[in-house]
Design a protein around this motif. Structure first.
Motif: not given
Length: 301
Positions: A44-50, A55-59, A61-78
């Motif tokens: 049930e993918r839906q992509e949002v760019d911010i 950010f990929v919205l979807g499911e 295992e039946g759980k609503d999720v938003v999946v995204f990649m931070s990029g490597v590093s503490m600053v990117n992650a925060a």
């Protein structure tokens, strides 16, 4: 002035719309192999760019999720963690990724789920006052043994009332850890890479203990040993402690799953990450998927 107001109105309306969405579990990765390992889990993918972040919205295992990649590093992650919290209704944050092993009893392919995370490279670099002796400024509170000129220190964290609190450890959510413990007792992990190179130990899921994060890729046997002895760390990476801090400030439950791709300088020969990062990313993604399936449903109101 009018274009600026139009931009601000659009940004506010977009943020409000996303924030009003149903509660979602944020599933984070740091870089491409980890991101790729999660993609076939999402329906049930839906992509949002911010701000250039997908950010990929979807499911999963039946759980609503938003999946995204931070990029490597503490600053990117925060930065990306706060961006997700500001724009979506986040019920929990789950990190899926690879890492370096620090505990000598753990092996490549193991998935480590620490109970707390510290920023081990937050430090004072002290001056050498005589041969081989380093002394930090007199106003520095020394809490940890030093490694040469490097004196680790706590992070100054701004509290909701505006006060400052020194803090080293940021806790994983205890209820999420209980779910991870249940999952750990029920599944087996991959032990061979595609090239038919197999691990010498069957990978294990290990819940609890300490993890540390910092802004450097670590591949040094001496510093690995120091990190293990000083912080009793099982694993180290370049993002999780930053995410844990942001999650705590925002009062969002957090947990990180980190599969060992290498031994942070403790292995024989060249660093093993290039060989085993695919296997490690797949193991982490598999455990996170099982974790989401086991996660109790929550009221999204």
């Amino acid at each position: 002035m009018k274009p600026l107001l139009s931009f601000l109105t659009l940004a506010l309306s977009t943020s409000t719309a996303l924030a009003g969405d149903e509660a979602r579990v944020a599933v984070m990765t740091a870089f491409a192999p980890e991101w790729k390992a999660m993609q076939d889990k999402i329906s049930e993918r839906q992509e949002v760019d911010i701000n250039g972040i997908k950010f990929v919205l979807g499911e999963i295992e039946g759980k609503d999720v938003v999946v995204f990649m931070s990029g490597v590093s503490m600053v990117n992650a925060a930065m990306t963690t706060q961006l997700a919290i500001d724009n979506f209704n986040i019920s929990a944050i789950v990190f899926s990724g690879i890492a370096g092993g620090v505990n000598p009893d753990y092996h490549i392919g193991d998935v480590i789920v620490p109970a707390r995370w510290g920023q081990y490279l937050e430090a004072v670099f002290a001056r050498e006052v005589e041969d081989g002796k380093f002394v930090p400024p007199s106003w520095v509170k020394v809490e940890w043994p030093n490694y040469g000129m490097i004196f680790p220190r706590a992070v100054d964290v701004v509290q909701p009332d505006g006060s400052i609190k020194e803090k080293f450890w940021f806790e994983s959510d205890p209820e999420l850890l209980k779910v991870a413990e249940k999952v750990a007792s029920e599944m087996n992990l991959q032990d061979c890479v595609e090239e038919n190179k197999c691990l010498t130990h069957a990978p294990q899921i290990r819940v609890g203990g300490n993890g540390v994060s910092g802004q450097a890729f670590m591949d040094n046997a001496g510093f690995r040993e120091y990190t293990y002895k000083t912080f009793e760390a099982s694993v180290l990476d370049m993002e999780s402690a930053a995410v844990a801090q942001v999650a705590e400030i925002n009062q969002v439950p957090f947990i990180a799953f980190r599969s060992l791709s290498d031994l942070a300088g403790g292995g024989e020969g060249e660093n093993e990450m290039a060989t085993f990062m695919g296997l490690a990313a797949a193991n982490s993604a598999a455990v996170v998927t099982a974790f989401l399936k086991a996660l109790p449903d929550t009221d999204s109101e």
